[in-house]
Design a protein around this motif. Structure first.
Motif, PDB file in Angstrom:
ATOM      1  N   LEU A  25     -31.747  21.242  45.289  1.00  0.00           N
ATOM      2  CA  LEU A  25     -31.863  22.840  45.085  1.00  0.00           C
ATOM      3  C   LEU A  25     -32.224  22.987  43.263  1.00  0.00           C
ATOM      4  CD1 LEU A  25     -30.558  25.696  45.824  1.00  0.00           C
ATOM      5  CD2 LEU A  25     -28.577  24.840  44.602  1.00  0.00           C
ATOM      6  N   LEU A  26     -31.626  21.880  42.537  1.00  0.00           N
ATOM      7  CA  LEU A  26     -31.809  22.213  41.167  1.00  0.00           C
ATOM      8  C   LEU A  26     -32.832  21.095  40.558  1.00  0.00           C
ATOM      9  CD1 LEU A  26     -28.115  22.733  40.154  1.00  0.00           C
ATOM     10  CD2 LEU A  26     -29.722  24.510  40.532  1.00  0.00           C
ATOM     11  N   ASP A  27     -33.388  20.404  41.687  1.00  0.00           N
ATOM     12  CA  ASP A  27     -34.598  19.424  41.103  1.00  0.00           C
ATOM     13  C   ASP A  27     -33.836  18.272  39.943  1.00  0.00           C
ATOM     14  OD1 ASP A  27     -36.727  18.037  40.961  1.00  0.00           O
ATOM     15  OD2 ASP A  27     -37.703  19.385  39.818  1.00  0.00           O
ATOM     16  N   LEU A  28     -32.714  17.661  40.390  1.00  0.00           N
ATOM     17  CA  LEU A  28     -32.003  16.798  39.696  1.00  0.00           C
ATOM     18  C   LEU A  28     -31.813  15.441  40.479  1.00  0.00           C
ATOM     19  CD1 LEU A  28     -28.815  19.012  38.600  1.00  0.00           C
ATOM     20  CD2 LEU A  28     -30.612  18.274  37.061  1.00  0.00           C
ATOM     21  N   PRO A  29     -31.653  14.478  39.774  1.00  0.00           N
ATOM     22  CA  PRO A  29     -31.457  13.269  40.584  1.00  0.00           C
ATOM     23  C   PRO A  29     -30.005  13.267  41.108  1.00  0.00           C
ATOM     24  CG  PRO A  29     -31.740  12.645  38.210  1.00  0.00           C
ATOM     25  CD  PRO A  29     -32.067  14.128  38.410  1.00  0.00           C
ATOM     26  N   LYS A  66     -27.347  29.728  43.460  1.00  0.00           N
ATOM     27  CA  LYS A  66     -28.479  29.337  42.638  1.00  0.00           C
ATOM     28  C   LYS A  66     -28.971  30.721  41.908  1.00  0.00           C
ATOM     29  CE  LYS A  66     -32.994  27.366  41.572  1.00  0.00           C
ATOM     30  NZ  LYS A  66     -34.148  26.551  42.278  1.00  0.00           N
ATOM     31  N   ALA A  67     -29.129  31.779  42.686  1.00  0.00           N
ATOM     32  CA  ALA A  67     -29.638  32.916  42.263  1.00  0.00           C
ATOM     33  C   ALA A  67     -28.664  33.633  41.445  1.00  0.00           C
ATOM     34  CB  ALA A  67     -29.730  33.923  43.450  1.00  0.00           C
ATOM     35  N   GLU A  68     -27.334  33.238  41.517  1.00  0.00           N
ATOM     36  CA  GLU A  68     -26.273  33.786  40.806  1.00  0.00           C
ATOM     37  C   GLU A  68     -25.860  33.109  39.404  1.00  0.00           C
ATOM     38  OE1 GLU A  68     -24.094  36.312  41.505  1.00  0.00           O
ATOM     39  OE2 GLU A  68     -25.094  36.897  43.161  1.00  0.00           O
ATOM     40  N   LEU A  69     -26.435  32.262  39.163  1.00  0.00           N
ATOM     41  CA  LEU A  69     -26.352  31.216  38.026  1.00  0.00           C
ATOM     42  C   LEU A  69     -26.540  32.218  36.568  1.00  0.00           C
ATOM     43  CD1 LEU A  69     -27.648  27.606  38.893  1.00  0.00           C
ATOM     44  CD2 LEU A  69     -25.294  28.236  38.311  1.00  0.00           C
ATOM     45  N   ARG A  70     -25.237  32.234  35.761  1.00  0.00           N
ATOM     46  CA  ARG A  70     -25.201  32.989  34.740  1.00  0.00           C
ATOM     47  C   ARG A  70     -24.285  32.488  33.497  1.00  0.00           C
ATOM     48  NH1 ARG A  70     -22.796  37.858  37.003  1.00  0.00           N
ATOM     49  NH2 ARG A  70     -21.714  37.673  35.044  1.00  0.00           N
ATOM     50  N   ALA A  71     -24.776  32.594  32.466  1.00  0.00           N
ATOM     51  CA  ALA A  71     -24.078  31.727  31.309  1.00  0.00           C
ATOM     52  C   ALA A  71     -22.802  32.334  31.038  1.00  0.00           C
ATOM     53  CB  ALA A  71     -24.906  31.972  30.071  1.00  0.00           C
ATOM     54  N   GLU A 103     -21.041  21.903  55.570  1.00  0.00           N
ATOM     55  CA  GLU A 103     -22.050  22.773  56.028  1.00  0.00           C
ATOM     56  C   GLU A 103     -21.928  24.274  55.556  1.00  0.00           C
ATOM     57  OE1 GLU A 103     -20.324  21.376  57.953  1.00  0.00           O
ATOM     58  OE2 GLU A 103     -19.203  22.954  59.126  1.00  0.00           O
ATOM     59  N   ARG A 104     -20.720  24.636  55.250  1.00  0.00           N
ATOM     60  CA  ARG A 104     -20.289  25.919  54.953  1.00  0.00           C
ATOM     61  C   ARG A 104     -20.858  26.133  53.312  1.00  0.00           C
ATOM     62  NH1 ARG A 104     -14.670  28.072  57.984  1.00  0.00           N
ATOM     63  NH2 ARG A 104     -15.306  27.381  59.873  1.00  0.00           N
ATOM     64  N   ILE A 105     -20.621  24.879  52.744  1.00  0.00           N
ATOM     65  CA  ILE A 105     -21.076  24.980  51.212  1.00  0.00           C
ATOM     66  C   ILE A 105     -22.445  25.109  50.904  1.00  0.00           C
ATOM     67  CG2 ILE A 105     -20.876  23.785  49.069  1.00  0.00           C
ATOM     68  CD1 ILE A 105     -18.258  22.663  50.012  1.00  0.00           C
ATOM     69  N   ILE A 106     -23.131  24.160  51.840  1.00  0.00           N
ATOM     70  CA  ILE A 106     -24.664  24.077  51.730  1.00  0.00           C
ATOM     71  C   ILE A 106     -25.192  25.299  52.193  1.00  0.00           C
ATOM     72  CG2 ILE A 106     -26.534  22.714  52.809  1.00  0.00           C
ATOM     73  CD1 ILE A 106     -24.580  20.374  52.928  1.00  0.00           C
ATOM     74  N   ALA A 107     -24.696  26.148  53.186  1.00  0.00           N
ATOM     75  CA  ALA A 107     -25.433  27.238  53.673  1.00  0.00           C
ATOM     76  C   ALA A 107     -25.565  28.242  52.595  1.00  0.00           C
ATOM     77  CB  ALA A 107     -24.562  27.789  54.827  1.00  0.00           C
ATOM     78  N   LYS A 108     -24.403  28.125  51.290  1.00  0.00           N
ATOM     79  CA  LYS A 108     -24.488  29.234  50.311  1.00  0.00           C
ATOM     80  C   LYS A 108     -25.173  28.799  48.869  1.00  0.00           C
ATOM     81  CE  LYS A 108     -21.544  32.238  52.360  1.00  0.00           C
ATOM     82  NZ  LYS A 108     -21.863  33.671  52.383  1.00  0.00           N
ATOM     83  N   LEU A 109     -25.972  27.529  49.150  1.00  0.00           N
ATOM     84  CA  LEU A 109     -26.303  27.000  47.853  1.00  0.00           C
ATOM     85  C   LEU A 109     -27.351  28.016  47.173  1.00  0.00           C
ATOM     86  CD1 LEU A 109     -26.295  23.241  48.173  1.00  0.00           C
ATOM     87  CD2 LEU A 109     -24.864  24.527  47.262  1.00  0.00           C
ATOM     88  N   ASP A 110     -28.289  28.439  48.046  1.00  0.00           N
ATOM     89  CA  ASP A 110     -29.372  29.323  47.335  1.00  0.00           C
ATOM     90  C   ASP A 110     -28.824  30.489  46.834  1.00  0.00           C
ATOM     91  OD1 ASP A 110     -31.630  27.682  48.192  1.00  0.00           O
ATOM     92  OD2 ASP A 110     -31.690  28.569  50.306  1.00  0.00           O
ATOM     93  N   GLU A 111     -27.889  31.154  47.493  1.00  0.00           N
ATOM     94  CA  GLU A 111     -27.156  32.312  46.911  1.00  0.00           C
ATOM     95  C   GLU A 111     -26.466  31.848  45.390  1.00  0.00           C
ATOM     96  OE1 GLU A 111     -24.704  35.225  49.104  1.00  0.00           O
ATOM     97  OE2 GLU A 111     -25.233  33.892  50.789  1.00  0.00           O
TER      98      GLU A 111
END
Lengths: 409, 409
Positions: free
Chosen positions: B112-116, B145-150, B135-143
């Protein structure tokens, strides 16, 4: 908060019928050391020729009577002996005054019964840190002496109670070369747990003839698998005392090879130890924690104690919840060797976990039904070696908080 | 039994105002791992150039995510990093399935985040021994990522709560050569105590530039006097995790000699540690146990922990009873060196015991009034040497029994 007065649900149906041990007499009396309206002092007198062995708390802040007993216990002689015990005040952390109280009481008993003072053992159980009104005990000694009777042991068991909800007694008979030897004992306490108090006191008597060093080594060895294997709340008293007196009146001589006698003594010690847990403060469940397959017996004991003392395991048992995850946690934190993937855990006959995970046959409903029993066994096999241990504990309930959050006041 | 839902009486007035740490962004989401109607997954992303240090539970039955973090923590690089945390399931004692869950989640986050994958750390907190629905966690990863805020750190603190009654945050600013470095942290847990659960998780971030070995040695050293000095009920989790990430965005380089930075980091760690105790299950009192005059620092720590963990001391504190006899008992049983006659014990400024007995100036009414405070200090001087330790604990109340006797069901 109210004092808990009802009898523990785990109490035996009745006090056992204790046989008379020739050579030992008991008396108890109300001296008003702290309580009123009940007996609070007991005196035991052992006939000349008796030997006495004992084990005591290892606390660094142990009480004045414990220190005095330890100084006297190795010294044997042809004389009789006496044990004087009071409840209501533990005479612990009482400075020079405490030492003076022990000296005053034991000297007075020695004069009373014509014994050397080093043959008079004393115990005190109750509040820590308050000077003991020993003059109240001394004032009652003549009356106590007049009351001494061979069949008064149950009353003695009652006189030494503090927060106990029932008196504790046990007996065994052993046949040795066709002759009968009797062992009787009484105890007070709810494990290593009692608030402010001298916790656990145990007095055992036998009419066997046993040299003091033999009796001492038997008692010390058996203590490791009986009284040292119980816990209520992991708090160790300043006053724990176990004294065993052998009068020799049966004429049956016991040596270090008398397996039968040791087994009888072990049964009495274990029965009294388990009765102490049954009277654990607030207890509603008696729990045996059995550990096998440990890297050593010492490791097994560390794991068993870690499980038996864990507040989370004990509250789960109170809630009748087969919460084996908390058992895993307690094994993990114990510091002794464990391998998650070779662990097996059972509640009674129900295998709950194996191979690092919940057992494929595990049935939560069956386990929940098992947890409703008043007596439970938690078995852990470490899968590492031959080390074993068994420990007895109880659950942690609102009753424990009720009793201890305001006991002293 | 009802779940306790009211906020701890010892909670801070409000969540602190945490400054943004340049280089770290947060997101949280409701994935329904176990809970419904609340967030239960948080993701933190650290910019390239960040270093990460960590300390973990020493439990022999530690969880799959802990083992995975430990394998990865020493490996540093120029890449960014991520921390993914779920509440509701601790993924502990879950066998091969647990390892697979960690691999699946951390791999998906790495993609998702292009990390090793060795730069993706995970934690799980909740029930022990149940397979995790990763699988419930993985299903939410795109959302996510879109929410990441400082500035989304408080929400992250809420997403990792289990039986916590308030989210825990702390911050410090340190001036170094005229430049400002910021440290922020969040934590969950009620000490080493939580039922069935992953107990304590702590995430701290700073914009200081710190090489990984320097950061690791600071965190390990400070952990000994902060998180390793708190206890709620003596039960150690399978999942305790502390991760510290340094983004370097401030441009201020920290060396092992940066006393100012270490002091700031220490303040944040200690504040979070004390907040965990303030949220101890059922807690109504925060207790500092301070031991001085011990034969060594190690002995002082053993005594302090023995007092802080004693059920009898903790129930006395719950009952607002200045029951110093139980403190004497806890010192006596600890196994570390103590001499009854050189001991001195104070509650706050009130000297209660000295010279092996109650202090001559002791006034029970004053002590009883002191015990009504919500924050208490018990000070013990052993009178033996220069060893010192400070430990923080809480009282043992009916609330603890309520929460733990039927948490899982």
């Amino acid at each position: 908060m109210a004092k808990i007065t009802s009898v523990s649900p785990l109490a035996p149906a009745s006090f056992p019928n204790l046989p008379v041990i020739e050579g030992v007499r008991f008396a108890s009396i109300a001296a008003g050391v702290r309580y009123s309206g009940r007996t609070d002092v007991m005196l035991a007198h052992l006939a000349p020729g008796s030997t006495v062995a004992g084990v005591f708390t290892r606390s660094a802040t142990r009480s004045a009577p414990v220190l005095d007993c330890q100084a006297k216990i190795g010294r044997s002689g042809g004389e009789g002996a006496a044990i004087i015990v009071n409840s209501g005040n533990s005479n612990a952390f009482t400075g020079r005054h405490g030492v003076e109280s022990v000296r005053a009481v034991t000297s007075a008993v020695a004069d009373l019964l014509d014994l050397p003072v080093h043959r008079v053992f004393s115990s005190s159980t109750g509040v820590i840190g308050e000077p003991m009104k020993h003059e109240r005990i001394i004032a009652k000694l003549d009356e106590l002496k007049a009351e001494l009777r061979a069949d008064a042991m149950e009353d003695a068991a009652r006189a030494i109670m503090t927060t106990d909800t029932f008196p504790k007694g046990s007996t065994a008979e052993v046949e040795i070369d066709g002759q009968t030897v009797r062992i009787v004992g009484i105890a007070k306490g709810s494990g290593m747990i009692e608030p402010d108090m001298g916790t656990m006191l145990v007095y055992i008597f036998t009419d066997a003839a046993v040299d003091q060093p033999v009796l001492q080594s038997m008692v010390s060895a058996l203590n490791r698998t009986t009284f040292n294997c119980i816990t209520v709340d992991s708090d160790t008293s300043t006053s724990d005392t176990l004294l065993v007196g052998a009068t020799g009146a049966s004429g049956v001589r016991i040596t270090e090879h008398s397996i039968g006698f040791m087994e009888g003594l072990r049964r009495v010690m274990l029965d009294l130890a388990q009765q102490v847990v049954r009277d654990g403060e607030g207890a509603t469940k008696l729990v045996e924690v059995s550990v096998t397959g440990a890297a050593s017996d010492a490791d097994a004991y560390v794991h068993a104690k870690s499980i038996a003392n864990s507040p989370l395991v004990k509250t789960a048992i109170a809630g009748e919840d087969p919460n084996w995850g908390r058992v895993v946690m307690a094994i993990g934190k114990s510091g002794a060797r464990a391998d998650r993937d070779t662990l097996a855990i059972s509640f009674g006959d129900i295998k709950v976990a194996e191979n690092g995970w919940v057992s494929p046959d595990y049935n939560e409903e069956r386990a929940a039904a098992y947890m409703k029993q008043p007596e439970l066994v938690i078995h852990v096999d470490l899968g590492l070696g031959g080390g074993t241990a068994r420990v007895w504990s109880c659950d942690l309930t609102h009753g424990y908080i009720d009793i201890n959050a305001d006991y002293r006041s």
